[in-house]
Design a protein around this motif. Structure first.
Motif, PDB file in Angstrom:
ATOM      1  N   ALA A  53       0.829  -1.207   0.000  1.00 42.45           N
ATOM      2  CA  ALA A  53       0.000   0.000   0.000  1.00 42.45           C
ATOM      3  C   ALA A  53       0.869   1.265   0.000  1.00 42.45           C
ATOM      4  O   ALA A  53       0.582   2.225  -0.727  1.00 42.45           O
ATOM      5  N   GLY A  54       1.930   1.275   0.807  1.00 45.16           N
ATOM      6  CA  GLY A  54       2.825   2.423   0.867  1.00 45.16           C
ATOM      7  C   GLY A  54       3.527   2.674  -0.453  1.00 45.16           C
ATOM      8  O   GLY A  54       3.657   3.817  -0.897  1.00 45.16           O
ATOM      9  N   ARG A  55       3.999   1.610  -1.087  1.00 45.36           N
ATOM     10  CA  ARG A  55       4.665   1.757  -2.383  1.00 45.36           C
ATOM     11  C   ARG A  55       3.690   2.262  -3.447  1.00 45.36           C
ATOM     12  O   ARG A  55       4.033   3.092  -4.279  1.00 45.36           O
ATOM     13  N   ALA A  56       2.445   1.787  -3.388  1.00 42.67           N
ATOM     14  CA  ALA A  56       1.429   2.249  -4.339  1.00 42.67           C
ATOM     15  C   ALA A  56       1.144   3.741  -4.127  1.00 42.67           C
ATOM     16  O   ALA A  56       1.034   4.500  -5.099  1.00 42.67           O
ATOM     17  N   LEU A  57       1.039   4.159  -2.877  1.00 44.05           N
ATOM     18  CA  LEU A  57       0.823   5.574  -2.583  1.00 44.05           C
ATOM     19  C   LEU A  57       2.007   6.423  -3.037  1.00 44.05           C
ATOM     20  O   LEU A  57       1.829   7.509  -3.595  1.00 44.05           O
ATOM     21  N   ALA A  58       3.220   5.928  -2.808  1.00 44.82           N
ATOM     22  CA  ALA A  58       4.418   6.658  -3.227  1.00 44.82           C
ATOM     23  C   ALA A  58       4.428   6.834  -4.742  1.00 44.82           C
ATOM     24  O   ALA A  58       4.775   7.908  -5.249  1.00 44.82           O
ATOM     25  N   GLU A  59       4.038   5.806  -5.468  1.00 46.03           N
ATOM     26  CA  GLU A  59       3.995   5.890  -6.935  1.00 46.03           C
ATOM     27  C   GLU A  59       2.949   6.906  -7.388  1.00 46.03           C
ATOM     28  O   GLU A  59       3.220   7.736  -8.257  1.00 46.03           O
ATOM     29  N   LYS A  60       1.768   6.886  -6.789  1.00 48.17           N
ATOM     30  CA  LYS A  60       0.726   7.858  -7.136  1.00 48.17           C
ATOM     31  C   LYS A  60       1.174   9.276  -6.809  1.00 48.17           C
ATOM     32  O   LYS A  60       0.933  10.215  -7.563  1.00 48.17           O
ATOM     33  N   PHE A  61       1.816   9.423  -5.671  1.00 53.14           N
ATOM     34  CA  PHE A  61       2.308  10.730  -5.245  1.00 53.14           C
ATOM     35  C   PHE A  61       3.344  11.256  -6.242  1.00 53.14           C
ATOM     36  O   PHE A  61       3.281  12.406  -6.671  1.00 53.14           O
ATOM     37  N   SER A  62       4.276  10.397  -6.615  1.00 58.42           N
ATOM     38  CA  SER A  62       5.319  10.789  -7.574  1.00 58.42           C
ATOM     39  C   SER A  62       4.711  11.165  -8.916  1.00 58.42           C
ATOM     40  O   SER A  62       5.126  12.154  -9.548  1.00 58.42           O
ATOM     41  N   GLN A  63       3.743  10.400  -9.366  1.00 52.23           N
ATOM     42  CA  GLN A  63       3.080  10.704 -10.636  1.00 52.23           C
ATOM     43  C   GLN A  63       2.360  12.050 -10.569  1.00 52.23           C
ATOM     44  O   GLN A  63       2.408  12.840 -11.515  1.00 52.23           O
ATOM     45  N   ALA A  64       1.701  12.302  -9.454  1.00 51.17           N
ATOM     46  CA  ALA A  64       0.996  13.578  -9.287  1.00 51.17           C
ATOM     47  C   ALA A  64       1.977  14.742  -9.295  1.00 51.17           C
ATOM     48  O   ALA A  64       1.725  15.778  -9.924  1.00 51.17           O
ATOM     49  N   LEU A  65       3.109  14.593  -8.619  1.00 56.59           N
ATOM     50  CA  LEU A  65       4.120  15.659  -8.626  1.00 56.59           C
ATOM     51  C   LEU A  65       4.659  15.903 -10.033  1.00 56.59           C
ATOM     52  O   LEU A  65       4.830  17.052 -10.451  1.00 56.59           O
ATOM     53  N   GLU A  66       4.935  14.844 -10.764  1.00 53.68           N
ATOM     54  CA  GLU A  66       5.436  14.985 -12.140  1.00 53.68           C
ATOM     55  C   GLU A  66       4.409  15.689 -13.020  1.00 53.68           C
ATOM     56  O   GLU A  66       4.759  16.556 -13.818  1.00 53.68           O
ATOM     57  N   ALA A  67       3.133  15.337 -12.869  1.00 55.20           N
ATOM     58  CA  ALA A  67       2.074  15.988 -13.643  1.00 55.20           C
ATOM     59  C   ALA A  67       1.984  17.475 -13.284  1.00 55.20           C
ATOM     60  O   ALA A  67       1.822  18.331 -14.160  1.00 55.20           O
TER      61      ALA A  67
END
Length: 82
Positions: A53-67
Motif C-alpha cells: 500500500a505504501g509503495r502504491a501511494l508513493a507511486e501515485k504521489f510521484s506521478q501527481a508531482l510529475e504531472a
C-alpha cells in the motif's frame, strides 16, 4: 519583526515563508533579507511505509508531482511562498 525594525535586536532567524508573513503582518518596511543567501537549506523528502500500500501511494504521489511539474501547477504553488 518590529524589534528588528527599530534596532532592538540585530537579527532574526526564521523559515522563509513564516518570516515573509511576519514582515507583512507586522507592517515593517525597513527589514530586508537576501533570498539567494539562506542561512541553511534542506532538501524535502516524503516518506511512505515499505508495504504494498505504501509503495502504491508513493507511486501515485510521484506521478501527481510529475504531472504538476509538467503543467506548471507546482511552480504556481511554490511561487506563492516566495
Amino acid at each position: 519583526m518590529r524589534k528588528l525594525s527599530v534596532g532592538r535586536i540585530d537579527g532574526f532567524v526564521v523559515e522563509e515563508e513564516s518570516g515573509i508573513k511576519a514582515m507583512q503582518e507586522s507592517g515593517v518596511t525597513n527589514v530586508v533579507y537576501e533570498p539567494g543567501k539562506p542561512l541553511s537549506k534542506r532538501e524535502v523528502f516524503f516518506g511512505f511505509q515499505d508495504t504494498d500500500a505504501g509503495r502504491a501511494l508513493a507511486e501515485k504521489f510521484s506521478q501527481a508531482l510529475e504531472a504538476m511539474k509538467a503543467d506548471g501547477t507546482l511552480e504556481k504553488i511554490m511561487s506563492r511562498a516566495q
